[in-house]
Design a protein around this motif. Structure first.
Motif, mmCIF file in Angstrom:
data_model
loop_
_atom_site.group_PDB
_atom_site.id
_atom_site.type_symbol
_atom_site.label_atom_id
_atom_site.label_comp_id
_atom_site.label_asym_id
_atom_site.label_seq_id
_atom_site.Cartn_x
_atom_site.Cartn_y
_atom_site.Cartn_z
ATOM 1 N N LYS A 92 78.089 26.942 73.736
ATOM 2 C CA LYS A 92 79.070 26.027 73.162
ATOM 3 C C LYS A 92 77.613 24.753 72.376
ATOM 4 N N ASP A 93 76.650 24.084 73.453
ATOM 5 C CA ASP A 93 76.176 23.189 73.454
ATOM 6 C C ASP A 93 74.653 23.459 72.136
ATOM 7 N N ALA A 94 74.730 24.643 71.351
ATOM 8 C CA ALA A 94 73.613 24.946 70.402
ATOM 9 C C ALA A 94 74.252 23.447 69.498
ATOM 10 N N LYS A 95 73.761 23.543 68.247
ATOM 11 C CA LYS A 95 73.877 22.561 67.030
ATOM 12 C C LYS A 95 74.403 23.234 66.106
ATOM 13 N N VAL A 96 74.533 24.455 66.372
ATOM 14 C CA VAL A 96 75.895 25.637 65.557
ATOM 15 C C VAL A 96 76.903 26.565 66.075
ATOM 16 N N PRO A 97 77.408 25.353 67.489
ATOM 17 C CA PRO A 97 78.682 26.381 68.013
ATOM 18 C C PRO A 97 78.851 27.958 67.786
ATOM 19 N N LEU A 98 78.493 29.059 68.579
ATOM 20 C CA LEU A 98 78.985 30.290 68.042
ATOM 21 C C LEU A 98 79.154 31.008 69.325
ATOM 22 N N LEU A 211 75.231 17.959 61.167
ATOM 23 C CA LEU A 211 75.791 19.669 61.090
ATOM 24 C C LEU A 211 77.272 19.124 61.589
ATOM 25 N N PRO A 212 77.958 20.712 61.798
ATOM 26 C CA PRO A 212 79.549 20.317 61.994
ATOM 27 C C PRO A 212 79.750 20.410 63.523
ATOM 28 N N PHE A 213 81.026 19.967 64.454
ATOM 29 C CA PHE A 213 80.898 19.233 65.150
ATOM 30 C C PHE A 213 80.111 18.805 65.925
ATOM 31 N N SER A 214 78.863 18.058 65.559
ATOM 32 C CA SER A 214 77.925 17.592 66.135
ATOM 33 C C SER A 214 77.577 15.832 65.445
ATOM 34 N N PRO A 215 78.752 15.177 65.791
ATOM 35 C CA PRO A 215 78.560 14.065 64.925
ATOM 36 C C PRO A 215 77.838 12.660 64.775
ATOM 37 N N TYR A 216 76.687 13.277 65.729
ATOM 38 C CA TYR A 216 75.498 12.169 66.028
ATOM 39 C C TYR A 216 74.098 12.936 65.523
ATOM 40 N N GLU A 217 74.226 14.259 64.658
ATOM 41 C CA GLU A 217 73.114 14.906 64.266
ATOM 42 C C GLU A 217 72.812 15.372 63.384
ATOM 43 N N TYR A 218 71.804 15.270 62.835
ATOM 44 C CA TYR A 218 71.927 16.073 61.241
ATOM 45 C C TYR A 218 70.475 17.076 61.118
ATOM 46 N N CYS A 219 71.129 18.183 60.375
ATOM 47 C CA CYS A 219 70.216 19.364 60.289
ATOM 48 C C CYS A 219 68.376 18.690 60.107
ATOM 49 N N HIS A 220 67.825 19.553 61.377
ATOM 50 C CA HIS A 220 66.858 19.141 61.368
ATOM 51 C C HIS A 220 65.996 19.434 59.523
ATOM 52 N N SER A 221 64.697 19.455 59.894
ATOM 53 C CA SER A 221 64.409 19.949 57.813
ATOM 54 C C SER A 221 63.026 19.475 58.331
ATOM 55 N N ASN A 222 61.598 19.853 56.568
ATOM 56 C CA ASN A 222 60.215 19.639 56.943
ATOM 57 C C ASN A 222 60.331 19.201 55.604
ATOM 58 N N ILE A 223 61.349 18.797 54.416
ATOM 59 C CA ILE A 223 61.581 18.705 53.630
ATOM 60 C C ILE A 223 60.041 17.035 53.876
ATOM 61 N N THR A 224 59.769 17.058 52.995
ATOM 62 C CA THR A 224 58.086 16.055 52.542
ATOM 63 C C THR A 224 58.436 15.446 50.948
ATOM 64 N N ARG A 225 58.249 14.018 50.407
ATOM 65 C CA ARG A 225 58.259 13.800 49.037
ATOM 66 C C ARG A 225 57.931 14.930 47.686
ATOM 67 N N SER A 226 57.248 15.566 47.892
ATOM 68 C CA SER A 226 57.448 16.145 47.036
ATOM 69 C C SER A 226 58.424 17.650 47.482
ATOM 70 N N THR A 227 58.711 17.753 48.350
ATOM 71 C CA THR A 227 59.318 18.876 48.102
ATOM 72 C C THR A 227 61.465 18.509 48.339
#
Length: 427
Positions: A92-98, A211-227
């Motif tokens: 239940k406590d994961a970023k994507v509950p399952l 992220l769904p059902f995690s209103p204060y969190e965003y998906c982590h990513s490694n996106i840089t200016r280039s990507t």
């Protein structure tokens, strides 16, 4: 979902929807019509799974079935009571509950999404699969691109806004939506709750995806200016390719062809990684790929925009175990890159924490004409590439479409709708 195991699980999920509808005291006609479905993704959804592969499936439920009560309590108890279900856990406590469990000995990860619909017709319960064309999520996210979770949320966003659209319209709308999306405005799914406003600049994300059902969190990513620049360009390129998708003479081959790196760039950073033994190469390459973001940052500092092609190549003239990457270099601050200084900075980062046998790394700048033929063709000899998309549509015949350059690789399907002369495209 096609085999007996997944069919049995689907029957449980459909029975669960009707039980919840009855518990909610819905009208009899709504109880009879209500349903849920399962959508597979990952290697299983692509049809490239093995006999021991896990099954990644998404449980899609109707508007009245909540995650907290109905998914994690009612469906959990129904699954737990089944003899074929073992080792069931609620995460239940994961970023994507399952829910995670074994079904007839096969591991299944089952997240949940609640849509504003009463029923999901069997003949329209198609499996929308997000494919990274043979590269794992980890490989794309270390390279600074979007992973499966990011793409799944973007696809769901489009499906929520066009719940009755066909597959072709959904694909066209997907690229149209994000080709002109005003980043850094965040992408948020409709989940029936009011989220507190967050300044997306505070997240320090180029592409904020909540992220769904995690209103204060965003998906982590490694996106840089280039990507970030490359992702936006590819969304726009995809839009240009698919804006005429609904026309009868639409040609899917242009969409499926790999990005023409050697036509886009005249210079490349060559990253040559080698090890003394073949069984040591995997750990060495994996460790360096996990640090590629640091290399990207350094290249952006000294050069400007860089396009990190995640494809791995081999050099036929080199005997020792190795892999080679070629990253496109945009004209930037200077055409002369001090690769030794870049390597020194990157090497210090690599040396921190690595426990295995060290291999070798060489960085050099090469011209497009100096690339080996396997890299210049953009399609041949890409290590581990399995370019295959799949749609599961139970009532239609499908004709496989093969790559022009790799005749044995299925890159998509055309659904004939029973009329082979006028196919409707589907992937």
């Amino acid at each position: 979902m096609e085999d007996e195991r997944s069919s049995s699980l689907l029957q449980i999920v459909m029975a669960w929807a009707k039980r919840v509808a009855w518990q909610r005291r819905l009208p009899k006609q709504d109880i009879a019509a209500s349903s849920a479905t399962l959508l597979t993704y990952g290697s299983y959804g692509l049809g490239v799974h093995g006999s021991e592969s896990d099954i990644d499936a998404l449980c899609v439920g109707p508007y009245f079935a909540t995650m907290v009560e109905d998914f994690f309590i009612v469906l959990y108890n129904m699954l737990k009571s089944r003899p074929e279900v073992t080792e069931i856990h609620r995460v239940k406590d994961a970023k994507v509950p399952l829910m995670r469990f074994e079904f007839d000995g096969i591991s299944i990860d089952l997240p949940y999404v609640q849509l504003k619909m009463l029923a999901f017709q069997r003949n329209s319960s198609r499996c929308y699969v997000v494919s990274n064309f043979g590269q794992s999520d980890e490989e794309y996210m270390l390279n600074g691109f979007l992973g499966g979770i990011h793409l799944a949320i973007l696809v769901t966003f489009v499906c929520q806004h066009e719940p009755n659209a066909g597959l072709g319209a959904l694909i066209s709308n997907f690229f149209k939506t994000f080709a002109f999306w005003p980043w850094p405005r965040p992408v948020e799914l409709q989940d029936g709750t009011l989220h507190p406003s967050i300044n997306p600049t505070e997240t320090r994300l180029f592409i904020p995806i909540r992220l769904p059902f995690s209103p204060y969190e965003y998906c982590h990513s490694n996106i840089t200016r280039s990507t970030f620049y490359k992702i936006r360009a590819e969304f726009l390129r995809g839009h240009n390719f698919t804006k005429d998708l609904l026309k009868s003479d639409f040609d899917w081959h242009n969409v499926m062809e790999p990005f023409p790196y050697t036509k886009k760039y005249t210079r490349f950073l060559k990253i040559f990684l080698s090890a003394s033994k073949q069984d040591e190469l995997g750990d060495w390459v994996g460790w360096i790929k996990s640090r590629f973001r640091c290399l990207l940052f350094k290249l952006e500092e000294v050069q400007g925009i860089c396009d990190p092609d995640p494809a791995e190549y081999t050099d036929a003239d080199t005997a020792k175990p190795h892999v080679v990457f070629y990253w496109g270099l945009q004209p930037g601050k200077t055409n002369a890159i001090d690769t030794e200084s870049v390597k020194d900075v990157f090497w210090r980062n690599i040396c921190t924490g690595y426990q295995g046998p060290f291999g070798e790394m060489e960085l050099s700048v090469v011209q497009a004409s100096q690339l080996p033929k396997c890299a210049q063709s953009d399609t041949v000899n890409r290590k581990g590439t399995k370019a295959r998309w799949k749609i599961t549509d139970y009532n239609q015949q499908r004709i496989p479409i093969y790559s022009q350059h790799l005749p044995h690789y299925v890159v998509g399907y055309v659904s004939t709708n029973g009329d082979p002369e006028y196919p409707s495209a589907g992937v």
